[in-house]
Design a protein around this motif. Sequence first.
Motif, PDB file in Angstrom:
ATOM      1  N   GLN A  24       0.881  -1.205   0.233  1.00 31.89           N
ATOM      2  CA  GLN A  24       0.146   0.047   0.116  1.00 31.89           C
ATOM      3  C   GLN A  24       0.923   1.285   0.130  1.00 31.89           C
ATOM      4  O   GLN A  24       2.010   1.379   0.512  1.00 31.89           O
ATOM      5  N   GLN A  25       0.443   2.281  -0.572  1.00 33.81           N
ATOM      6  CA  GLN A  25       0.966   3.533  -0.729  1.00 33.81           C
ATOM      7  C   GLN A  25       0.430   4.672   0.303  1.00 33.81           C
ATOM      8  O   GLN A  25      -0.904   4.635   0.089  1.00 33.81           O
ATOM      9  N   TYR A  26       1.190   5.163   1.117  1.00 34.62           N
ATOM     10  CA  TYR A  26       0.687   5.966   1.894  1.00 34.62           C
ATOM     11  C   TYR A  26       1.223   7.330   2.096  1.00 34.62           C
ATOM     12  O   TYR A  26       2.411   7.219   1.656  1.00 34.62           O
ATOM     13  N   GLU A  27       0.673   8.532   2.410  1.00 34.24           N
ATOM     14  CA  GLU A  27       1.016   9.616   2.212  1.00 34.24           C
ATOM     15  C   GLU A  27       0.912  10.718   3.429  1.00 34.24           C
ATOM     16  O   GLU A  27      -0.211  10.590   4.010  1.00 34.24           O
ATOM     17  N   VAL A  28       1.926  11.340   3.879  1.00 32.76           N
ATOM     18  CA  VAL A  28       1.848  12.632   4.840  1.00 32.76           C
ATOM     19  C   VAL A  28       2.148  13.803   4.264  1.00 32.76           C
ATOM     20  O   VAL A  28       3.137  14.132   3.915  1.00 32.76           O
ATOM     21  N   GLN A  29       1.299  14.769   4.429  1.00 30.21           N
ATOM     22  CA  GLN A  29       1.376  15.955   3.368  1.00 30.21           C
ATOM     23  C   GLN A  29       1.361  17.107   4.262  1.00 30.21           C
ATOM     24  O   GLN A  29       1.248  16.851   5.566  1.00 30.21           O
ATOM     25  N   HIS A  30       1.615  18.433   3.825  1.00 27.59           N
ATOM     26  CA  HIS A  30       1.693  19.592   4.351  1.00 27.59           C
ATOM     27  C   HIS A  30       3.087  19.715   5.496  1.00 27.59           C
ATOM     28  O   HIS A  30       2.560  20.272   6.501  1.00 27.59           O
ATOM     29  N   LEU A  31       4.065  18.843   5.375  1.00 26.54           N
ATOM     30  CA  LEU A  31       4.893  19.044   6.266  1.00 26.54           C
ATOM     31  C   LEU A  31       6.052  20.498   5.536  1.00 26.54           C
ATOM     32  O   LEU A  31       6.216  20.688   4.587  1.00 26.54           O
ATOM     33  N   ARG A  32       6.193  20.994   6.706  1.00 28.94           N
ATOM     34  CA  ARG A  32       6.623  22.611   6.636  1.00 28.94           C
ATOM     35  C   ARG A  32       8.341  22.612   6.476  1.00 28.94           C
ATOM     36  O   ARG A  32       8.827  23.299   5.993  1.00 28.94           O
ATOM     37  N   TRP A  33       8.905  21.502   6.974  1.00 26.95           N
ATOM     38  CA  TRP A  33      10.431  21.457   6.928  1.00 26.95           C
ATOM     39  C   TRP A  33      10.978  19.905   6.343  1.00 26.95           C
ATOM     40  O   TRP A  33      10.037  18.871   6.555  1.00 26.95           O
ATOM     41  N   ALA A  34      12.042  19.882   5.841  1.00 21.42           N
ATOM     42  CA  ALA A  34      12.610  18.743   5.388  1.00 21.42           C
ATOM     43  C   ALA A  34      12.912  17.986   6.782  1.00 21.42           C
ATOM     44  O   ALA A  34      12.743  16.888   6.685  1.00 21.42           O
ATOM     45  N   GLU A  35      13.536  18.362   7.609  1.00 22.47           N
ATOM     46  CA  GLU A  35      13.590  17.724   8.835  1.00 22.47           C
ATOM     47  C   GLU A  35      12.435  17.019   9.363  1.00 22.47           C
ATOM     48  O   GLU A  35      12.495  15.939  10.024  1.00 22.47           O
ATOM     49  N   VAL A  95      -0.233   6.512  10.171  1.00 22.57           N
ATOM     50  CA  VAL A  95      -0.299   7.909   9.141  1.00 22.57           C
ATOM     51  C   VAL A  95      -1.397   8.664   9.443  1.00 22.57           C
ATOM     52  O   VAL A  95      -1.143   9.656   9.342  1.00 22.57           O
ATOM     53  N   GLU A  96      -2.579   8.304   9.607  1.00 22.41           N
ATOM     54  CA  GLU A  96      -3.612   9.271   9.676  1.00 22.41           C
ATOM     55  C   GLU A  96      -3.342  10.282  10.978  1.00 22.41           C
ATOM     56  O   GLU A  96      -3.527  11.377  10.971  1.00 22.41           O
ATOM     57  N   GLN A  97      -2.970   9.538  12.267  1.00 18.59           N
ATOM     58  CA  GLN A  97      -2.647  10.268  13.286  1.00 18.59           C
ATOM     59  C   GLN A  97      -1.453  11.053  13.073  1.00 18.59           C
ATOM     60  O   GLN A  97      -1.441  12.236  13.669  1.00 18.59           O
ATOM     61  N   LEU A  98      -0.173  10.710  12.273  1.00 16.62           N
ATOM     62  CA  LEU A  98       0.739  11.719  12.230  1.00 16.62           C
ATOM     63  C   LEU A  98       0.027  12.932  11.137  1.00 16.62           C
ATOM     64  O   LEU A  98       0.452  13.846  11.570  1.00 16.62           O
ATOM     65  N   GLN A  99      -0.751  12.441  10.259  1.00 13.77           N
ATOM     66  CA  GLN A  99      -1.136  13.680   9.481  1.00 13.77           C
ATOM     67  C   GLN A  99      -2.150  14.591  10.101  1.00 13.77           C
ATOM     68  O   GLN A  99      -2.115  15.995  10.106  1.00 13.77           O
ATOM     69  N   ALA A 100      -2.950  14.287  11.010  1.00  9.07           N
ATOM     70  CA  ALA A 100      -3.662  15.119  12.124  1.00  9.07           C
ATOM     71  C   ALA A 100      -2.695  15.781  13.077  1.00  9.07           C
ATOM     72  O   ALA A 100      -2.932  17.078  13.109  1.00  9.07           O
ATOM     73  N   CYS A 101      -1.652  15.329  13.255  1.00 15.33           N
ATOM     74  CA  CYS A 101      -0.644  15.976  14.361  1.00 15.33           C
ATOM     75  C   CYS A 101       0.048  17.235  13.338  1.00 15.33           C
ATOM     76  O   CYS A 101       0.073  18.276  13.782  1.00 15.33           O
ATOM     77  N   VAL A 102       0.284  16.841  12.162  1.00 17.82           N
ATOM     78  CA  VAL A 102       0.867  17.895  11.289  1.00 17.82           C
ATOM     79  C   VAL A 102      -0.109  19.179  11.094  1.00 17.82           C
ATOM     80  O   VAL A 102       0.332  20.257  11.212  1.00 17.82           O
ATOM     81  N   LEU A 103      -1.186  18.742  10.841  1.00 14.30           N
ATOM     82  CA  LEU A 103      -2.609  19.731  10.539  1.00 14.30           C
ATOM     83  C   LEU A 103      -2.725  20.428  11.849  1.00 14.30           C
ATOM     84  O   LEU A 103      -3.107  21.650  11.845  1.00 14.30           O
ATOM     85  N   GLU A 104      -2.654  19.843  12.816  1.00 14.39           N
ATOM     86  CA  GLU A 104      -2.951  20.696  14.147  1.00 14.39           C
ATOM     87  C   GLU A 104      -1.727  21.365  14.948  1.00 14.39           C
ATOM     88  O   GLU A 104      -2.163  22.368  15.494  1.00 14.39           O
ATOM     89  N   ALA A 105      -0.575  20.901  14.442  1.00 16.77           N
ATOM     90  CA  ALA A 105       0.684  21.694  15.152  1.00 16.77           C
ATOM     91  C   ALA A 105       0.584  23.185  14.703  1.00 16.77           C
ATOM     92  O   ALA A 105       0.249  23.539  13.420  1.00 16.77           O
TER      93      ALA A 105
END
Length: 251
Positions: A24-35, A95-105
């Motif tokens: 399966q392919q998963y994506e986490v988007q809207h990351l603001r920094w390469a780090e 993956v879903e939780q990480l994406q939520a963290c990115v959007l919430e942070a």
Amino acid sequence: MAAPRGAIESVEGGFKVVFFCGGQQYEVQHLRWAEEAVLVCDLLTMKEAIDGQLNLKALQLRSQHLALLTVQQLRDAVCTLRGSELRDASVAEVVEQLQACVLEAPMGASRICLLRGAAQLGLTSIAQLLRVADPQAVLGKCTGPARSALAALLAAGPAAQPLFADFVIARLPMTSKEWATVPAPCPGIGRALPAVLAHPAEQARWLVRHLPPADAQRLRTAAFSLHRAQQQLHVFLPSPVVWDILALSAT
């Protein structure tokens, strides 16, 4: 050694992670920094390791802390995480939780954004994963003015419970006013005992006052038993050894 897991793509406004697992392919988007993107790749790789899908000896991690771990340290970290909620979570859920963290942070230092998001959303499993994968982010959240740092931990609820020990470790030696801001009893704070024992005895007394009753009783019993054994055998261990034994009894 295997190639690093996950691909990082530059997109408008930042980065995204593309991660393949189990076909399966998963994506986490809207990351603001390469780090931040590198850390997400490693977090998902750690999830695969928790699930037993990867050879730890061949694992190649890239984030600041995980890249420095020996195979044994990595094995210990994975073993710790297998005892957490992450063991039962699917990769898709992580993956879903990480994406939520990115959007919430909130906007801020990249190393603590994911942790802030996890704390604000009450995502205990992600907070636990970040504690192992990025301890500097934890310490970063626990520094600064004591009142504001503690307020952030208290507002985060159960997800931040493991961070109170990090709060203490990051601020040692603490003043009486700082100790007064720490909840009592405080489950999990016994993890700070090894660090506390490297400071004046007053710090240890404060920590014991914040231990849950069962932990405090276990520590007192261990101290009494160790003292009695030394008296009976006329063998007196060096203080650092005694501290290590007592620390084990409180964690």
